[in-house]
Design a protein around this motif. Structure first.
Motif, PDB file in Angstrom:
ATOM      1  N   GLU A   5       0.835  -1.204   0.000  1.00 44.43           N
ATOM      2  CA  GLU A   5       0.000   0.000   0.000  1.00 44.43           C
ATOM      3  C   GLU A   5       0.871   1.256   0.000  1.00 44.43           C
ATOM      4  O   GLU A   5       0.551   2.237  -0.672  1.00 44.43           O
ATOM      5  N   GLU A   6       1.968   1.227   0.747  1.00 40.63           N
ATOM      6  CA  GLU A   6       2.877   2.380   0.771  1.00 40.63           C
ATOM      7  C   GLU A   6       3.542   2.582  -0.589  1.00 40.63           C
ATOM      8  O   GLU A   6       3.760   3.709  -1.025  1.00 40.63           O
ATOM      9  N   TYR A   8       2.197   1.750  -3.522  1.00 40.90           N
ATOM     10  CA  TYR A   8       1.168   2.321  -4.390  1.00 40.90           C
ATOM     11  C   TYR A   8       0.921   3.798  -4.053  1.00 40.90           C
ATOM     12  O   TYR A   8       0.712   4.616  -4.952  1.00 40.90           O
ATOM     13  N   HIS A   9       0.951   4.132  -2.774  1.00 41.95           N
ATOM     14  CA  HIS A   9       0.770   5.528  -2.371  1.00 41.95           C
ATOM     15  C   HIS A   9       1.911   6.387  -2.913  1.00 41.95           C
ATOM     16  O   HIS A   9       1.677   7.496  -3.423  1.00 41.95           O
ATOM     17  N   THR A  10       3.139   5.886  -2.827  1.00 39.55           N
ATOM     18  CA  THR A  10       4.296   6.611  -3.352  1.00 39.55           C
ATOM     19  C   THR A  10       4.177   6.779  -4.858  1.00 39.55           C
ATOM     20  O   THR A  10       4.469   7.845  -5.406  1.00 39.55           O
ATOM     21  N   ALA A  11       3.736   5.729  -5.545  1.00 33.94           N
ATOM     22  CA  ALA A  11       3.546   5.807  -6.993  1.00 33.94           C
ATOM     23  C   ALA A  11       2.479   6.835  -7.340  1.00 33.94           C
ATOM     24  O   ALA A  11       2.613   7.584  -8.310  1.00 33.94           O
ATOM     25  N   GLU A  12       1.437   6.889  -6.539  1.00 32.03           N
ATOM     26  CA  GLU A  12       0.375   7.864  -6.773  1.00 32.03           C
ATOM     27  C   GLU A  12       0.902   9.285  -6.585  1.00 32.03           C
ATOM     28  O   GLU A  12       0.587  10.177  -7.373  1.00 32.03           O
ATOM     29  N   LEU A  13       1.716   9.499  -5.566  1.00 32.02           N
ATOM     30  CA  LEU A  13       2.307  10.814  -5.334  1.00 32.02           C
ATOM     31  C   LEU A  13       3.226  11.216  -6.489  1.00 32.02           C
ATOM     32  O   LEU A  13       3.318  12.389  -6.842  1.00 32.02           O
ATOM     33  N   LYS A  15       2.766  10.295  -9.483  1.00 34.63           N
ATOM     34  CA  LYS A  15       1.917  10.313 -10.680  1.00 34.63           C
ATOM     35  C   LYS A  15       2.356   9.281 -11.716  1.00 34.63           C
ATOM     36  O   LYS A  15       2.450   9.560 -12.906  1.00 34.63           O
ATOM     37  N   GLU A  17       1.893   4.996 -12.863  1.00 25.90           N
ATOM     38  CA  GLU A  17       1.134   3.763 -12.687  1.00 25.90           C
ATOM     39  C   GLU A  17       2.111   2.599 -12.671  1.00 25.90           C
ATOM     40  O   GLU A  17       3.028   2.546 -13.493  1.00 25.90           O
ATOM     41  N   ALA A  23       5.299  -3.252  -8.326  1.00 34.52           N
ATOM     42  CA  ALA A  23       5.095  -2.852  -6.934  1.00 34.52           C
ATOM     43  C   ALA A  23       5.921  -3.719  -5.992  1.00 34.52           C
ATOM     44  O   ALA A  23       6.532  -3.220  -5.046  1.00 34.52           O
TER      45      ALA A  23
END
Length: 93
Positions: A5-6, A8-13, A15, A17, A23
């Protein structure tokens, strides 16, 4: 140490995919980076910082005047010259 989850959160920050396979790869890489920081935390606080590997300070040669080139020798290999000077491109129009 680092959860998916961390990652994915870092990837989201950031920007970006990432796939499930990426992951997991990033999770392992993040953990190895954090393990390295744990090693650095073990260093004693009174260690002097190292900015350079070799203990050299301003190693220069002596500035001794020598023979100067003549104007013809200096311009010998210049592709663009005019009236005894180097000619550069026009800057102001």
């Amino acid at each position: 140490m680092v959860s998916i989850e961390e990652v994915y959160h870092t990837a989201e920050l950031a920007k970006i995919e990432i796939s499930e396979k990426e992951a997991e790869k990033f999770r392992k890489e993040f953990e190895s980076i954090l393990e390295y920081f744990d090693i650095l935390d073990e260093v004693e606080e009174d260690v002097e910082p190292t900015f350079q590997v070799l203990p050299l300070k301003n190693v220069f040669r002596e500035d001794e005047p020598g023979e100067c080139l003549t104007q013809d020798e200096a311009l010998k290999n210049a592709t663009h010259k005019e009236e005894g000077y180097f000619k550069g491109p026009r800057v102001v129009e």
